[in-house]
Scaffold this motif. Structure first.
Motif, PDB file in Angstrom:
ATOM      1  N   MET A   1      35.207  33.545  37.696  1.00 57.96           N
ATOM      2  CA  MET A   1      35.657  34.866  37.302  1.00 57.96           C
ATOM      3  C   MET A   1      34.743  35.920  37.936  1.00 57.96           C
ATOM      4  O   MET A   1      33.520  35.793  37.920  1.00 57.96           O
ATOM      5  CB  MET A   1      35.626  34.993  35.782  1.00 57.96           C
ATOM      6  N   ILE A   2      35.353  36.950  38.496  1.00 56.88           N
ATOM      7  CA  ILE A   2      34.583  38.057  39.083  1.00 56.88           C
ATOM      8  C   ILE A   2      34.146  38.992  37.969  1.00 56.88           C
ATOM      9  O   ILE A   2      34.961  39.481  37.198  1.00 56.88           O
ATOM     10  CB  ILE A   2      35.406  38.805  40.137  1.00 56.88           C
ATOM     11  N   ILE A   3      32.847  39.237  37.910  1.00 54.19           N
ATOM     12  CA  ILE A   3      32.287  40.122  36.890  1.00 54.19           C
ATOM     13  C   ILE A   3      31.997  41.503  37.454  1.00 54.19           C
ATOM     14  O   ILE A   3      32.083  42.504  36.754  1.00 54.19           O
ATOM     15  CB  ILE A   3      31.026  39.485  36.267  1.00 54.19           C
ATOM     16  N   GLY A   4      31.667  41.565  38.731  1.00 56.81           N
ATOM     17  CA  GLY A   4      31.378  42.859  39.343  1.00 56.81           C
ATOM     18  C   GLY A   4      31.417  42.797  40.851  1.00 56.81           C
ATOM     19  O   GLY A   4      31.266  41.717  41.440  1.00 56.81           O
ATOM     20  N   VAL A   5      31.661  43.939  41.472  1.00 58.00           N
ATOM     21  CA  VAL A   5      31.608  44.059  42.929  1.00 58.00           C
ATOM     22  C   VAL A   5      30.771  45.278  43.282  1.00 58.00           C
ATOM     23  O   VAL A   5      30.644  46.213  42.491  1.00 58.00           O
ATOM     24  CB  VAL A   5      33.012  44.169  43.573  1.00 58.00           C
ATOM     25  N   GLY A   6      30.204  45.250  44.465  1.00 56.66           N
ATOM     26  CA  GLY A   6      29.429  46.391  44.930  1.00 56.66           C
ATOM     27  C   GLY A   6      29.489  46.477  46.434  1.00 56.66           C
ATOM     28  O   GLY A   6      29.542  45.462  47.122  1.00 56.66           O
ATOM     29  N   VAL A   7      29.494  47.681  46.940  1.00 56.37           N
ATOM     30  CA  VAL A   7      29.504  47.912  48.381  1.00 56.37           C
ATOM     31  C   VAL A   7      28.535  49.042  48.690  1.00 56.37           C
ATOM     32  O   VAL A   7      28.313  49.928  47.854  1.00 56.37           O
ATOM     33  CB  VAL A   7      30.931  48.224  48.894  1.00 56.37           C
ATOM     34  N   ASP A   8      27.939  48.986  49.876  1.00 62.25           N
ATOM     35  CA  ASP A   8      27.020  50.049  50.272  1.00 62.25           C
ATOM     36  C   ASP A   8      27.051  50.187  51.785  1.00 62.25           C
ATOM     37  O   ASP A   8      27.312  49.224  52.507  1.00 62.25           O
ATOM     38  CB  ASP A   8      25.591  49.741  49.818  1.00 62.25           C
ATOM     39  N   ILE A   9      26.782  51.388  52.241  1.00 63.41           N
ATOM     40  CA  ILE A   9      26.627  51.670  53.668  1.00 63.41           C
ATOM     41  C   ILE A   9      25.443  52.616  53.820  1.00 63.41           C
ATOM     42  O   ILE A   9      25.241  53.505  52.982  1.00 63.41           O
ATOM     43  CB  ILE A   9      27.923  52.263  54.274  1.00 63.41           C
ATOM     44  N   ILE A  10      24.651  52.395  54.866  1.00 66.05           N
ATOM     45  CA  ILE A  10      23.458  53.214  55.085  1.00 66.05           C
ATOM     46  C   ILE A  10      23.317  53.511  56.578  1.00 66.05           C
ATOM     47  O   ILE A  10      23.639  52.672  57.407  1.00 66.05           O
ATOM     48  CB  ILE A  10      22.177  52.509  54.558  1.00 66.05           C
ATOM     49  N   GLU A  11      22.855  54.709  56.888  1.00 67.93           N
ATOM     50  CA  GLU A  11      22.547  55.037  58.280  1.00 67.93           C
ATOM     51  C   GLU A  11      21.248  54.324  58.657  1.00 67.93           C
ATOM     52  O   GLU A  11      20.233  54.455  57.968  1.00 67.93           O
ATOM     53  CB  GLU A  11      22.355  56.540  58.445  1.00 67.93           C
TER      54      GLU A  11
END
Length: 120
Positions: A1-11
């Motif tokens: 079961m998926i409990i959380g997702v996260g995404v990030d982008i940085i220069e």
């Protein structure tokens, strides 16, 4: 079961500037094990690990709150990135029933990005 997702982008240039301006930045963000691995790599990898930590913190549902950056560790396992949680980040994951966090890291010339999925 998926409990959380996260995404990030940085220069990437932001991470480069932070490292050049403040040598303590490295010790605040990266564990000794990560720094050993990263010193063999280029600046894009430093940015990728940073982005991965941000994405993991979002998948935990907290952001970088109540734990240190170094409590999230990105290690290589068979050339693939793997997330290791320590200290308070590990406790938060346990409280939320998170058993594993999957991570994917990528970069271009200008940006590094990461996507994390917390599974329970």
């Amino acid at each position: 079961m998926i409990i959380g997702v996260g995404v990030d982008i940085i220069e990437i240039k932001r991470i480069k500037r932070a490292i050049e301006r403040n040598k303590r930045f490295l010790l605040k963000i990266y564990s000794e094990k990560e720094l050993e691995e990263l010193k063999k790599k280029n600046i894009e990898s430093y940015a990728g690990y940073f982005s991965a930590k941000e994405a993991v913190s979002k998948a935990l549902g907290t952001g970088i709150l109540n734990f240190k950056w170094t409590d999230i560790e990105i290690v290589k396992e068979n050339s693939a990135p793997k997330v290791v949680l320590n200290n308070n980040a590990k406790k938060i994951a346990e409280q939320k029933g998170i058993k594993r966090i999957h991570i994917s890291i990528s970069h271009s010339r200008e940006y590094a990005t990461a996507f994390a999925v917390a599974e329970g």
